[in-house]
Each structure stands twice: as structure tokens, then as C-alpha cells.
Design a protein around this motif. Sequence first.
Motif, short mmCIF file in Angstrom:
data_model
loop_
_atom_site.label_atom_id
_atom_site.label_comp_id
_atom_site.label_asym_id
_atom_site.label_seq_id
_atom_site.Cartn_x
_atom_site.Cartn_y
_atom_site.Cartn_z
N UNK A 175 0.74 -1.38 -0.08
CA UNK A 175 0.18 0.08 0.00
C UNK A 175 0.96 1.27 0.21
N UNK A 176 2.12 1.22 -0.82
CA UNK A 176 2.93 2.26 -0.85
C UNK A 176 2.28 3.35 -1.82
N UNK A 177 2.93 4.76 -1.66
CA UNK A 177 2.49 5.58 -2.78
C UNK A 177 3.06 5.40 -4.24
N UNK A 178 2.27 5.49 -5.01
CA UNK A 178 2.52 5.07 -6.50
C UNK A 178 3.30 6.32 -7.09
N UNK A 179 4.38 6.69 -6.59
CA UNK A 179 5.09 7.92 -7.12
C UNK A 179 4.98 8.06 -8.94
N UNK A 180 5.45 6.99 -9.39
CA UNK A 180 5.65 7.18 -10.60
C UNK A 180 4.71 7.18 -11.63
N UNK A 181 3.36 6.98 -11.11
CA UNK A 181 2.05 7.07 -11.86
C UNK A 181 1.50 8.37 -11.47
N UNK A 188 17.75 7.37 -6.57
CA UNK A 188 18.68 7.45 -5.61
C UNK A 188 18.03 6.90 -4.39
N UNK A 189 16.80 6.72 -4.15
CA UNK A 189 16.03 6.60 -2.96
C UNK A 189 16.23 5.00 -2.61
N UNK A 190 16.68 4.62 -1.52
CA UNK A 190 16.63 3.16 -1.19
C UNK A 190 15.38 2.81 -0.44
N UNK A 191 14.83 1.53 -0.54
CA UNK A 191 13.58 1.21 0.01
C UNK A 191 13.75 -0.12 0.85
N UNK A 192 13.19 -0.16 2.03
CA UNK A 192 13.45 -1.35 2.72
C UNK A 192 12.21 -1.82 3.46
N UNK A 193 12.16 -3.00 3.49
CA UNK A 193 11.11 -3.65 4.36
C UNK A 193 11.51 -4.02 5.80
N UNK A 232 7.40 -1.93 9.24
CA UNK A 232 7.25 -0.73 8.56
C UNK A 232 7.84 -0.77 7.35
N UNK A 233 7.60 0.05 6.31
CA UNK A 233 8.48 0.29 5.12
C UNK A 233 9.43 1.59 5.34
N UNK A 252 7.92 5.27 6.39
CA UNK A 252 9.01 6.06 7.20
C UNK A 252 9.88 6.50 6.32
N UNK A 253 10.06 7.79 6.14
CA UNK A 253 11.46 8.20 5.37
C UNK A 253 12.42 8.94 6.19
N UNK A 254 13.73 8.95 5.76
CA UNK A 254 14.67 9.76 6.35
C UNK A 254 15.61 10.44 5.02
N UNK A 255 15.71 11.65 5.20
CA UNK A 255 16.05 12.54 3.80
C UNK A 255 17.28 13.09 4.51
N UNK A 256 18.60 13.11 3.86
CA UNK A 256 19.67 13.95 4.23
C UNK A 256 20.48 14.42 3.00
#
Length: 675
Positions: free
Chosen positions: A13-19, A389-394, A404-405, A440-444
Amino acid sequence: MNILNKAFETNYNTAPFSKISNEDYIPAFQEAIADTKKEIEDIVGNDQAASFENTIEALSFSGLQLDRISNIFFNLHSAETNDEIEKMAVQIAPMLAELSSDITLNYNLFLRIKEIYDQKDNLTLSPEQDTLLTKYYRDFVRNGALLADDKKKELREIDQEMSVLKLNFAEHVLAETNAYRLHITEKANLDGLPENVVEAAHELAKEKGKEGWIFTLDYPSYIPFMTYASNRELRKELAIAAGKKAFQDNENNNEEVVLKMANLRHKRAKLLGYDSHAHFKLEERMAQDPKTVNSFLNDLLSKGKPAAIREFEELSKYAKEKDGIDHLEKWDASYYSEKLKQEKFNLDDEKLRPYFKLENVLNGVFEIAHKLYGLNFKEIHNIDKYHPEVQTFEVSNESGELVAIFYADFFPRKGKRNGAWMTSYKSQYEKDGHNERPHISIVCNFTRPTATKPSLLTFNEVTTLFHEFGHALHGMLADTVYPTLSGTSVYWDFVELPSQVMENWCYEEDALKLFAKHYETGETIPMEYIAKIKESASFLEGLATVRQLSFGLLDMGWHGQDPSAISNVKEFENEQFKSTQIYPDVKENVMSTSFSHIFDGGYSSGYYSYKWAEVLDADAFDYFKQEGIFSKEVAKKFKDNILSKGGTEHPMKLYKQFRGHEPSVDPLLKRAGLI
């Protein structure tokens, strides 16, 4: 149907950014706002008597789709913006401010809340339900529910104007950051700079179609230049450029914006019956009132300033002996601090960098989270990203259940604001027997990999990663019923505890051994480096403490009194800095016009909370040290009483449940070498 207004048919149920296209946002907001209004009408129009379930609970779960759309849009506005998004934000912010006013100024809704609140002593509510009810009642009162209609109208107008000013402020700062470039064409002017910094600057110049090297105000470019470049004039140029962001005679000047915001905040507070914006904000903080905050800051200042003055004198003497510098200026601070640190501890950040390859540090923080909280992180490639460049983890627990994602976005880009932050794309909550897990996201903005080297972090970047990851754990381990109390939805002076406590593991031998390995040889960081890292942790801590306190006092200056007499931002700021000034003033520079924490972030009247949370974190980590830094027992207490609880109970109560007593300031003073 607009993709943003329906359930996302995606993995997890993640955000469908590309669409999502930019054209989707405004109609999606309009539809979600209409849906939210309908949910509110249904609550107000319910024929049955007001109850906790049909009013408070219903209100807590209203607007969930709108929240998701807002999270996606405003997170991209910070991390991956463009001209179209900037323009839309100026349209969307007042729409949301208006909805917020429509809800909090809905008198019939307030009457239902009040009816339940008035009989709360006779209801059998869980601590979380009790907190939620009290929070809604207070939020409505604090947002004008008891005001006369003409005053409600005035409040609504203030909120809409504020929402646009806040965006203007942020856009001006970003535009100023992007507009400046220091273009170097002579190699001699690179003297002192580490090889990887020079390489990154050359790559940037090439990207811009220029010969030579380009340095910018982005931290991975700015900080190394200020720390290592031996050309004092160029350091001065860069420092002044950074310090006059949005304080120049151009369309990005923020002086008017700052004055307007401070005055509108004060006007709003007075309208609601408070003495100042700080009185209004601090009612919902552990500190409670401006008097407590000011005495907290000034008490620490009295302990920190003598050390700061001694350190400044030592640094001045060193610069004089080394290079004949008669007057130490702000653009000399990082340069001579680093030189003195290298001489005192034989510890050079560039010597440490090879041991802090980004991937290793990330795996290290994952392993520490596993040892403490039983979490497992698995990189996944089956969900959408908003940038390659974003990395995604389960993230899963020891039983293999989804926790979490996790999104991680590490490098500077044109459309990304400076700094580092944690945020969320989807809240955790429990509904219809199902525990919805958070995204959850971290941005640096870390040092990029180059053609010849991976991303090698400075030790400061390592602590930043641990800090933001501490916030992320607060979000990931959330376990509450209601979304409005979940994760980092806590008192503002409590929110930095999980992040700051996490930084402590960066200084511990047993933790460093897990991830600090040379990127070429695989050799573990030498023990003498670890000893020096620990030893140097309190190096120039007096100056660092006074600097932090100066920001807190400036914040309280803007927000703890009537600002209507302030006409000159620079003069006012100098007045606020009087008690903390160590370095000579720079006439071209002002901090307020780019002080994003208090004029764009959520830190107005709350900047002191970094120091406040340091007291909590030093005291909390002291407990870990007594029992062992990987103590499962202490970690369980920290998770059960703090990380998972969100804002469900008063933070001091939660802290005492974890620690057994109120926090003591002594561990902080000891750690900082101030006692």
C-alpha cells in the motif's frame, strides 16, 4: 478516478510515485477536502447523543486519504521539488489552512466534543482515549472554538496568510542556496582541501559546463570548504554568502516575511487569550511556559559560557601563533578548530572518512536496531520511488511480521532543501482489528560518491544519520490506536529524545566495531581512533553549547514578547545575541532570514528543545551504559514506554516509567565536560 483519491493498489500500500503526475494534485486535494468535510458533517449531523466512539474516534479517523495526499505532496515539496510543485504549494497551503479553520471553528462539532469532555470523569477511557479527548478539546479551544464570530473570521484570515508566508520563507531560502556558486579556476586556491572534496567540486563544475571547481552553500560542499580551505579570503566570501541568505536586496529577501510572521503569530496568540506566541505554544510542551524555558537556557548559559570564553581564547591564541591571525572571525572557527583538534588528538576527519562508507554505516545502524529492538531490514526493489537514488527497505520483527516500510534518501539535489529530516508517508494506527503499519522516510544531504570513491561520511554525517534514524525508529515502532497520537506526534520538547539518544552509539567501541571498517581493506577502525573520538567528543563543547543556546534565545526573543516594535531585523537579532556573543558580528549577515527551523519548520518557541532533549538523552543513555549499551532489558523499557507510545500519555510520565525517576542534568554536564 484520480489515482490519489483511491486505495493504492501497490505492494505494501505504498505511494505510487511514478504514476502520479503534477496535474493530479490540485483536483486530488479538492476531492479529499470535500470528502473530509463530508466526514465532519456526518459527525456533527449524527442524531445520536455524542459519544467517544461517534465523535472523538470518528474525528481521529477522518481525513486519512487527505493526510496521505498531503504527506506525498509536501514531502516531495521538500525533497524533490520543481517550479510546478512550488506554484501549486502556494495554492494548496491556503486550501488546507481553510479546511483546518472550518473544522476547529465548527461550533456544533465543538459542542459535541465539549459534551463528552465535561463528563469524562464518568467515562471508562483508556489512558490513550483520555489523552485523545483532552487533546481535541484543548486543540479546539486553542484554535478559537470559544471566540465570537468576528474573531473567528480574523483567526481564519491570519492562518491563511501565515500558510503562504511560511512557503514564501522556504522558497526564498532554497532560491538563495541554489543561486550562489563559488567558482575557482586556480588550483592554488584549493590548498588544504581533501582530495574527495576537490573531486566532487570538479565534477560539479563539469556538470555546469565550467572549467575548474565549483563550491556551493549545500552542506557537503560548504562544511568541508569552511573546515579545510586555507585561503582565508575565500572562506570569508563563502561564510558571508551563507550568512546573508534571504538578507539581500533582491526578490528573495525574507526580512518583511519574518516581521510579518512574528507579528501575526503574536496577534493570533493575543486573540486566543495568551500573552505571546511562546505562551501559546509552550502550554503544550514539557517546559510549560517562557519563564521555564528562559531560565533553563540561561542556567545552561551560566555553566557553558566560562568554558566557551576559555576555548575561544585558546583558539585565538592558536590561530595567532600558527598564522599570525590577530582577530578570530566566524569564517576562522571551523578551520582552526579542526587544526587544533588534529594537533590535540591527532584526529583528522579525513583520516576517519575511509572507515565510514555510507553503506556500512547504514548496515551498522540496522544491526544496532536489530540488537536492541529485534528489527530486520531487507532492501526491496518492488515499490515505487520518487527519485532513482532513494533506497527502500522492508522492516520486520523477530517473528517476521511487517513493522514498517523505510525510505532513505541521502544526497543533495537541486530540488531538495538543505539539512536532514525524518518524515512519514503513512501513519501507523489500528482500525477494524488491523494494525496499519507506517511508511517512514529519512532525507539527508551527505557527501556523494565520486567517479573513484564511494560515499565516505564525515563523523558528523555519521551522527546525523544515527540522529535521523532515531526519529525513524520512533515512527517505525509506533503502536497506538489513533493516528493523531502515533509515532512522533508527541510534545515538541520530547520529540528529539529518540533521535539524540541514538547518536550515543556512534561513540561506543562495541557499536563502532560493527560498521566502522575501511572501505578498501575491510580493516576495523583502529582502537586508538575510537579512543580519540570519545576523547574529542567534548572538544570545544563550551562554544558549541553557547551557539545552540543563542539560537534558543533568539527564538524566544521573536516569540516570547510583543514584536510590534521591531522594525530592524539585524538590530533586534544583535540585541538577542548580546549574552551569547563570542565571535565578532558580521554586518552583512543575519540568521533570522534563513532560520528555517523556527519560520518554516515546527520549532517556533521550541528551539530550546534540542538542549532540553540533550538532558533527557544523556540521562537515558546513562541507564544503557549502567546495564550495557546493548541491554535487551533497557531497550525493551525504552521501546515499550517511549518509542511505541507516541503521544498517548504525558511525556514526563512515560519518561519516569522508563527511567524510574525524573531526568537529571548531571549526565549532560559531565558528557559535555562542563563539570
